[in-house]
Write an enzyme that holds these catalytic residues in place. Structure first.
Site, PDB file in Angstrom:
ATOM      1  N   THR A 183     -17.347  -9.835 -11.394  1.00 42.78           N
ATOM      2  CA  THR A 183     -16.930 -10.208 -12.744  1.00 42.78           C
ATOM      3  C   THR A 183     -17.922 -11.217 -13.319  1.00 42.78           C
ATOM      4  OG1 THR A 183     -15.593 -12.136 -12.111  1.00 42.78           O
ATOM      5  CG2 THR A 183     -14.536  -9.951 -11.963  1.00 42.78           C
ATOM      6  N   CYS A 239       0.575   8.193  -6.537  1.00 45.05           N
ATOM      7  CA  CYS A 239       0.579   9.529  -7.119  1.00 45.05           C
ATOM      8  C   CYS A 239       1.699  10.403  -6.553  1.00 45.05           C
ATOM      9  CB  CYS A 239      -0.769  10.213  -6.894  1.00 45.05           C
ATOM     10  SG  CYS A 239      -2.142   9.358  -7.710  1.00 45.05           S
ATOM     11  N   SER A 248       0.859  -1.177   0.000  1.00 48.18           N
ATOM     12  CA  SER A 248       0.000   0.000   0.000  1.00 48.18           C
ATOM     13  C   SER A 248       0.894   1.225   0.000  1.00 48.18           C
ATOM     14  CB  SER A 248      -0.906   0.008   1.241  1.00 48.18           C
ATOM     15  OG  SER A 248      -1.712   1.166   1.256  1.00 48.18           O
TER      16      SER A 248
END
Length: 563
Positions: free
Chosen positions: A273, A42, A38
Site C-alpha cells: 500500500t 463461493c 477460512s
C-alpha cells in the site's frame, strides 16, 4: 518478525499459511471479526440449496487447525477498529465481550474483503431482507427458510449470487422472482449472450423482470411487499439482496492509506500500500487489468489467493510481482454453465479498443459419440491484430475448460492465429478433432485476414431492404419456422444453381442457423463476384437477442414474404 493479518477467508488465510511455510520463526496473528477464519465463500448458496449438507464442509480451517498445523494465532470475533501506522499498532475489539486492546506489528497485511452493497431505500432494514456474504449470513438464511416455510422469494440482482440462489430456491420449491435493474443479468456478459440465460431461466419457472428497479420495501403480515418504480408490487416471504459488493476499506481510509477507484485500496504489483510495511490483498484492492493496462476492481477468490501468496513472500523479503487479473469466472445455473473472461463489449468500448467479435456454436465433444451438447462462444478480438481480448460462453458440458483456455490466451496476449494452432487432447468422449477454441480461431482468422466480412444481430434491423439482399440458406422447412424480416430462402446446396436469382449490384447478407452453412454460401457467392456478409452466430443467435430486445421475429413463407 511479527506479522498481523486483518481478515481471513481467501487472501488473509492463504498469506498466513504461506508465510508460515517459508518462515518458521515469524509470529503470525490473524484477526477475523466473524466467527470463521477460512471458509468456502463461493459454496454458501449450495449449502442453502442442500447440495452441501454439512456445516463443517464450508469451513476450510478453524482457529484450532490453524494453530495445530501452522502455529498461527487466529483470533475470531475480533474486529480491528483502528490502525496507527506510525506506532505500528492495531486497536482490536472483541465483538462478543466488548474488550478492547492494542497489538503491535512489524508487518501488516489487510484482507478486509468486500461487503454486500445495500441500497438506501425505504424499508431496507426489514428482517426478512437478507444478504449473503458470510457463513453467519448463510446459517441465518437457511434457518429462516426452514422455519418460515418459504414458498415465495424475490431476488434483487442477477449476478453470480443472485442466479445461484435463484436456482437453489427454485429447486427448494419456492416461486422465485428475480428483479434486474438493468437490461440483462450477468453484467460481465453482453446483452446478446445474456439473452440465452434469460430464456433458460424462464424455462425453469423463474419470473425474470428486467429494467425493474426497486422503489421501496413494505412490511406485510408474514412477509415483505416489494414495490417497484414502475408502480408494480410483489408480495413475498423473503428478499435476497444480490446487487454486488463494495470494497470494505473504511479501516484503511481512516488510517490514511491511499484509496483508488471504487474506494478500493491502492497497491503496487508487490501488493504494498501507500504506507511502508502495510500490504493489502483480495476483494478490497485495486489491481491492473493486463488486457487494457488500466486499474480495475475484480473481486474473485482465485486472484485473492494468488495475491495472498505473493504478499507473504514479499513480507518475508522476497520480490514477487502480481501481473493482474483477467477476470475469468464460471457459474452453474441448473444444468447450464455460464462463463466469461476478459473484456465485454461495454468494457472494450470504454477502453477505446477498436474491436470486433465472432460467434460459434460448437459441440463439447464429437457428435457421433453419445451425449454431445452445444455451447455458444463469443470471442472479442482487436480488429487490427486479432488479439483476443474477451470471451463469453453459454452452454452445458465442457464450458469450463474452454473458458480457461481462452483466459490463458488473453493473459499471454495470443491472437486468433494462435488459437487455430493450440493443441488439445482429443478423444470422442472429450472433444472434437477441431476443438471449439480452434474453431472460433478459424472464424476470427477469416475476418481479420479479410477473407470474410460479417454483420451482427443488432445491425440486421437497420439494413435497407431496397438496397441489400437478405438470403437465408437454411432448408425450406427451417425457413418456414421463422426468419429475419425481408429474407429470401435459397438453400446452400442449391446456391450454385440459383445464384442467378440474385442481383450482383446489391450486397448479399447471408444467414443460416448458426453461421456455418452461410459461410459456405459466402465462399460460393464471393468467388462468383458477389459482395457478401455473413451473420455472426446465425439466425439462432439473432432470434435470441432480437426477441429479448423486442426486434421483429417473423414467421416466413418459403418465398420470403412475411406473414
Amino acid at each position: 518478525m511479527k506479522v498481523v493479518i486483518v481478515g481471513g477467508v481467501a487472501g488473509g488465510a492463504t498469506a498466513a499459511a504461506r508465510l508460515r511455510r517459508i518462515n518458521e520463526s515469524a509470529e503470525i496473528i490473524v484477526f477475523e471479526r466473524g466467527g470463521y477464519v477460512s471458509y468456502a465463500n463461493c459454496g454458501l448458496p449450495y449449502y442453502i440449496g442442500g447440495d452441501i449438507t454439512e456445516k463443517r464442509a464450508l469451513t476450510l480451517q478453524t482457529p484450532g487447525s490453524f494453530k495445530a498445523r501452522f502455529n498461527v494465532d487466529v483470533r475470531v470475533h475480533s474486529e480491528v477498529i483502528a490502525i496507527d501506522t506510525e506506532a505500528k499498532t492495531v486497536a482490536v475489539r472483541e465483538t462478543e465481550t466488548g474488550r478492547e486492546y492494542t497489538e503491535s506489528y512489524d508487518k501488516l497485511l489487510l484482507s478486509p474483503g468486500a461487503k454486500p452493497t445495500v441500497p438506501d431505500v425505504p424499508g431496507i432494514d426489514n428482517e426478512r431482507i437478507f444478504t449473503l456474504r458470510t457463513v453467519e449470513d448463510t446459517f441465518r438464511m437457511k434457518d429462516y427458510i426452514a422455519a418460515a416455510g418459504v414458498k415465495r422469494a424475490v431476488i434483487i440482482g442477477g449476478g453470480f449470487i443472485g442466479l445461484e440462489m435463484a436456482e437453489c430456491l427454485t429447486e427448494a420449491g419456492a416461486a422465485v422472482t428475480l428483479l434486474q435493474r438493468s437490461e440483462h443479468v450477468m453484467p460481465n456478459l453482453d446483452f446478446d449472450m445474456a439473452s440465452f440465460v434469460h430464456g433458460y431461466m424462464r424455462s425453469k419457472g423463474i419470473d425474470l423482470r428486467r429494467n425493474t428497479p426497486v422503489d421501496r420495501y413494505e412490511a406485510i403480515e408474514n412477509g415483505v411487499r416489494v414495490v417497484t418504480r414502475d408502480g408494480g408490487s410483489i408480495d413475498t416471504d423473503m428478499v435476497l439482496l444480490a446487487i454486488g459488493v463494495t470494497p470494505d476499506t473504511a479501516l484503511a481510509a481512516k488510517a490514511g492509506i491511499k484509496l483508488a477507484s471504487k474506494g478500493a485500496i491502492a497497491v503496487n504489483d508487490r501488493m504494498e500500500t501507500s504506507v511502508k510495511d502495510v500490504y493489502a490483498v483480495g476483494d478490497a484492492v485495486e489491481i491492473v487489468n493486463p488486457i487494457t493496462g488500466a486499474p480495475a476492481v475484480i473481486p474473485l477468490a482465485g486472484p485473492a489467493n494468488k495475491q495472498g501468496r505473493i504478499a507473504a513472500d514479499n513480507i518475508n523479503g522476497g520480490d514477487r510481482h502480481y501481473k493482474g487479473t483477467i477476470g475469468a469466472a464460471v457459474m452453474k445455473l441448473f444444468d447450464m454453465t455460464v462463463a466469461h473472461a476478459g473484456l465485454s463489449e461495454k468494457a472494450a468500448k470504454a477502453a477505446g479498443i477498436d474491436y470486433d467479435y465472432a460467434v460459434t456454436y460448437s459441440p463439447n465433444h464429437a457428435t457421433y459419440y453419445p451425449g454431445a451438447s452445444n455451447m455458444t462462444l463469443k470471442v472479442l478480438f482487436e480488429r487490427a491484430t486479432g488479439r483476443v481480448i474477451g470471451a463469453q460462453i453459454v452452454g452445458f458440458d465442457g464450458v469450463d475448460k474452454r473458458i480457461d483456455t481462452l483466459a490463458e490466451a488473453m493473459r499471454l496476449g495470443l491472437t486468433a492465429y494462435d488459437l487455430t494452432e493450440l493443441e488439445f487432447a482429443y478423444a470422442p468422449p472429450y472433444s472434437s478433432a477441431k476443438d471449439p477454441v480452434n474453431m472460433i480461431g478459424y472464424v476470427i482468422e477469416n475476418v481479420v485476414s479479410g477473407r470474410v466480412k460479417q454483420y451482427h444481430w443488432d445491425e440486421a434491423a437497420a439494413l435497407d431492404r431496397d438496397k441489400v439482399q437478405i438470403v437465408d440458406v437454411r432448408t425450406p422447412r427451417e425457413f418456414s419456422h421463422g426468419c429475419i424480416p425481408g429474407a429470401v430462402n435459397i438453400p446452400v446446396d442449391d446456391m450454385r444453381e440459383r445464384m442467378g436469382e440474385l442481383d450482383k449490384s446489391k450486397p448479399v447478407y447471408l444467414n443460416c442457423q448458426v453461421g456455418l452453412r452461410s459461410y459456405i454460401a459466402y465462399c460460393i457467392l464471393a468467388q462468383n463476384g458477389f459482395d457478401c456478409y455473413n451473420l455472426a452466430g446465425g439466425y439462432r443467435y439473432w432470434e435470441s437477442a432480437a426477441t429479448e430486445s423486442s426486434f421483429s421475429v417473423a414467421p416466413c413463407h418459403p418465398c420470403g414474404m412475411e406473414i
